[in-house]
Design an enzyme around this catalytic site. Sequence first.
Site, short mmCIF file in Angstrom:
data_model
loop_
_atom_site.label_atom_id
_atom_site.label_comp_id
_atom_site.label_asym_id
_atom_site.label_seq_id
_atom_site.Cartn_x
_atom_site.Cartn_y
_atom_site.Cartn_z
CE LYS A 76 -4.04 -2.16 2.22
NZ LYS A 76 -5.03 -2.06 3.33
CG ASN A 135 -3.72 -2.10 6.89
OD1 ASN A 135 -3.59 -1.80 5.71
ND2 ASN A 135 -4.76 -2.78 7.34
CD GLU A 178 -9.09 -9.30 -3.56
OE1 GLU A 178 -7.95 -9.67 -3.21
OE2 GLU A 178 -9.97 -8.95 -2.76
#
Length: 140
Positions: A11, A114, A128
């Site tokens: 991320k 996170n 996904e």
Amino acid sequence: MATERTFSIIKPDATRRNLTGAITAKLEEAGLRVVASKRIHMTKEQAEGFYGVHRERPFFGDLVSFMISGPVVVQVLEGENAVARNREVMGATNPANADEGTIRKTFAESIEANSVHGSDSAENAKIEIDFFFKPEEIVG
Ligand code: RTP
Ligand code: MG
């Protein structure tokens, strides 16, 4: 258990801190193999589509803003029991609750920032993976 694939995202909080290699090393140490990887900057539409299941959750808007706040690295991981193994090495969603040695315990900044995403089932992993990768981009 047969070889399985799962989907992972490093991320924006982690790419910002130059942790792509450190996080990938933890995934590899856990027995997962990176069979596809690319660095992208998600559009708002992509992030909203990807997190569509969370649309009604109070944190949805903030989550989408965070996920488009910088580049991410999307990956396909392969290994025995890959979905569960990846969830294990990621640790709990909230780093405060994550086990020692997990990616989130080691690197995450908060419940939102996170550091990693990982599919929560083999079924969602397939959805996904297909969302971000063409079959020819995955080399097992
Ligand atoms: P992920 O989908 O990213 O692998 O994480 P997860 O299954 O552990 O968590 P999930 O419940 O699916 O939530 C997706 C992401 O939304 C952010 N979040 N923020 N502010 C909050 O209370 C909150 N709760 C979740 C996190 O970035 C989480 O990973
Ligand atoms: Mg989730």
